[in-house]
Design a protein around this motif. Structure first.
Motif, short mmCIF file in Angstrom:
data_model
loop_
_atom_site.label_atom_id
_atom_site.label_comp_id
_atom_site.label_asym_id
_atom_site.label_seq_id
_atom_site.Cartn_x
_atom_site.Cartn_y
_atom_site.Cartn_z
N ASN A 1 -5.58 2.41 -5.62
CA ASN A 1 -4.10 2.72 -5.36
C ASN A 1 -3.73 3.63 -4.43
O ASN A 1 -2.90 3.65 -3.92
CB ASN A 1 -3.41 2.49 -6.62
CG ASN A 1 -3.44 1.22 -7.23
OD1 ASN A 1 -3.21 -0.02 -6.90
ND2 ASN A 1 -3.82 1.14 -8.55
N PHE B 1 -1.03 4.41 -1.25
CA PHE B 1 -2.10 4.57 -0.68
C PHE B 1 -1.75 5.43 0.66
O PHE B 1 -2.34 6.48 1.06
CB PHE B 1 -2.79 3.44 -0.16
CG PHE B 1 -4.41 3.86 0.15
CD1 PHE B 1 -5.34 4.13 -0.58
CD2 PHE B 1 -4.59 4.00 1.60
CE1 PHE B 1 -6.75 4.37 -0.22
CE2 PHE B 1 -5.82 4.17 1.73
CZ PHE B 1 -7.00 4.39 0.94
N ASP C 1 -7.92 -5.24 -3.12
CA ASP C 1 -8.08 -3.74 -3.12
C ASP C 1 -8.95 -3.28 -3.94
O ASP C 1 -9.11 -2.31 -4.80
CB ASP C 1 -6.89 -3.15 -3.34
CG ASP C 1 -6.21 -3.32 -4.86
OD1 ASP C 1 -6.78 -4.22 -5.58
OD2 ASP C 1 -5.18 -2.78 -5.18
N ASN D 1 -9.26 -1.20 -9.23
CA ASN D 1 -8.49 -1.31 -8.05
C ASN D 1 -8.14 0.04 -7.41
O ASN D 1 -8.08 1.33 -7.93
CB ASN D 1 -6.81 -1.84 -8.35
CG ASN D 1 -7.03 -3.08 -9.37
OD1 ASN D 1 -7.12 -3.08 -10.68
ND2 ASN D 1 -7.05 -4.30 -8.30
N SER E 1 0.76 -1.37 -0.04
CA SER E 1 0.05 -0.02 -0.05
C SER E 1 0.87 1.24 0.06
O SER E 1 0.45 2.41 0.38
CB SER E 1 -0.97 -0.13 1.30
OG SER E 1 -1.55 -0.97 1.46
N MET F 1 -11.67 -2.67 3.37
CA MET F 1 -11.76 -3.07 1.84
C MET F 1 -11.68 -4.60 1.85
O MET F 1 -12.41 -5.10 1.11
CB MET F 1 -10.46 -2.48 1.17
CG MET F 1 -10.58 -1.04 0.84
SD MET F 1 -9.21 -0.67 -0.54
CE MET F 1 -8.97 0.92 -0.43
N LYS G 1 -4.18 0.20 2.78
CA LYS G 1 -5.62 0.34 2.33
C LYS G 1 -6.49 -0.77 2.58
O LYS G 1 -7.82 -0.54 2.51
CB LYS G 1 -5.31 0.43 0.79
CG LYS G 1 -4.63 -0.82 0.25
CD LYS G 1 -4.48 -0.32 -1.40
CE LYS G 1 -3.79 -1.35 -2.03
NZ LYS G 1 -3.57 -1.12 -3.42
N LEU G 2 -6.11 -2.11 2.83
CA LEU G 2 -7.11 -3.05 2.95
C LEU G 2 -7.81 -3.15 4.32
O LEU G 2 -8.81 -3.60 4.42
CB LEU G 2 -6.17 -4.70 2.78
CG LEU G 2 -5.54 -4.79 1.51
CD1 LEU G 2 -5.02 -6.32 1.58
CD2 LEU G 2 -6.56 -4.51 0.30
#
Length: 292
Positions: free
Chosen positions: A190, A15, A100, A188, A12, A29, A19-20
């Motif tokens: 990002n 990000f 993601d 996706n 990530s 996510m 991010k997950l």
């Protein structure tokens, strides 16, 4: 039996935070992706780079059938998760999806799987109108695909997320307009800015499902098997593969093939030819002015 593997090994960097576990419309996510997958099968696996990442993600989303840790130190990126999953699981079919992709829904994902099955595909992925192939979304008949998993021992650091697709005979690429009209379904995330992009409706044009001819696949296999003993010919076969994918307007795959040829030319100290490919790759990137 079908298994879905959620690829979650990234760091990530773009990000700025993991991010997950970032919440989108009230849910992380990874949980949103898990929920979509769970409406299709209960055989859902988490693919991660290491145990530390697994522990973080399991803290916000449990219910996985198992955790798959990247097994190969020689290669980096999502291909490690794909190959490790094919080698680890024993089910008949394996589908990979990125963690993601928080707007993915079970209806569109199920339609992708059903389309691959109806075509009797050995492997499959999706593509955008620009020619962008989302090589993290993959369908495989596991026994067919696992035969190509050993390519990493030859390609090493050259290994890419598209390798198993490029090696698979009877591979199909499904246009996203066959699966959804919602721009965001297969996007996706990002950067944080990606979350605020418009919920655009895709064109109702129906581009064709693309079946890659075996001679293109053979070029990838020949090139790869020549990497250790005939680098000049390997470069030429990768070039031919790239040209064929360019003709098919599957530009992500063309770019991957040209990048492989460029690496070969650099190893051969043929810098002029490598520089020519830089220009070719830059042109293809300009064509991939897709949803990002």
């Amino acid at each position: 039996m079908l298994a879905i593997v959620i690829l979650a090994g990234g760091r990530s960097k773009r990000f700025g935070t993991n991010k997950l576990i970032y919440k989108v419309e009230g849910e992380s996510m990874i949980k949103r992706v898990f929920k979509a997958a769970s409406e299709i099968t209960q055989n859902i696996y988490l693919s991660v780079k290491d145990r530390a990442q697994a522990d973080i993600l399991l803290g916000v989303c449990d219910g996985f059938s198992g955790v798959i840790l990247d097994a190969f130190k020689e290669i980096n990126g999502p291909i490690n998760g794909v190959i490790t999953s094919l080698n680890t699981l024993s089910c008949g079919e394996v589908v990979t999806i990125p963690g993601d992709m928080p707007f993915i829904d079970s209806k569109s994902l199920s339609k992708f799987i059903d389309t691959c099955k109806s075509l009797d595909a050995n492997s499959g992925s999706i593509y955008w109108p620009s020619g962008w192939v989302d090589a993290l979304i993959q369908y495989h008949k596991r026994e067919k695909a696992v035969k190509h998993a050993s390519l990493y021992t030859i390609r090493g650091a050259m290994s890419r997320s598209s390798d198993i697709l490029r090696a698979s005979k009877k591979v199909y690429y499904i246009p996203i307009s066959h699966l959804t009209k919602n721009y965001r379904t297969f996007i996706n995330i990002n950067t944080p800015e990606d979350l605020s992009k418009n919920n655009t409706v895709l064109s109702y044009s129906m581009p064709k499902i693309k079946h890659v001819k075996e001679d293109i696949i053979e070029n990838f296999l020949l090139a790869t098997n020549m990497l250790k003993n005939d680098l000049p010919m390997a470069a030429e076969y990768y070039l031919f593969e790239g040209k064929k994918y360019e003709e098919e307007e599957l530009y992500t795959l063309a770019m991957h093939a040209y990048k492989d040829a460029k690496i070969c030319f650099e190893k051969l100290n043929k810098y002029t030819r490598a520089k020519d490919l830089d220009m070719k790759i830059a042109h293809i990137k300009s064509l991939l002015n897709y949803h990002r």
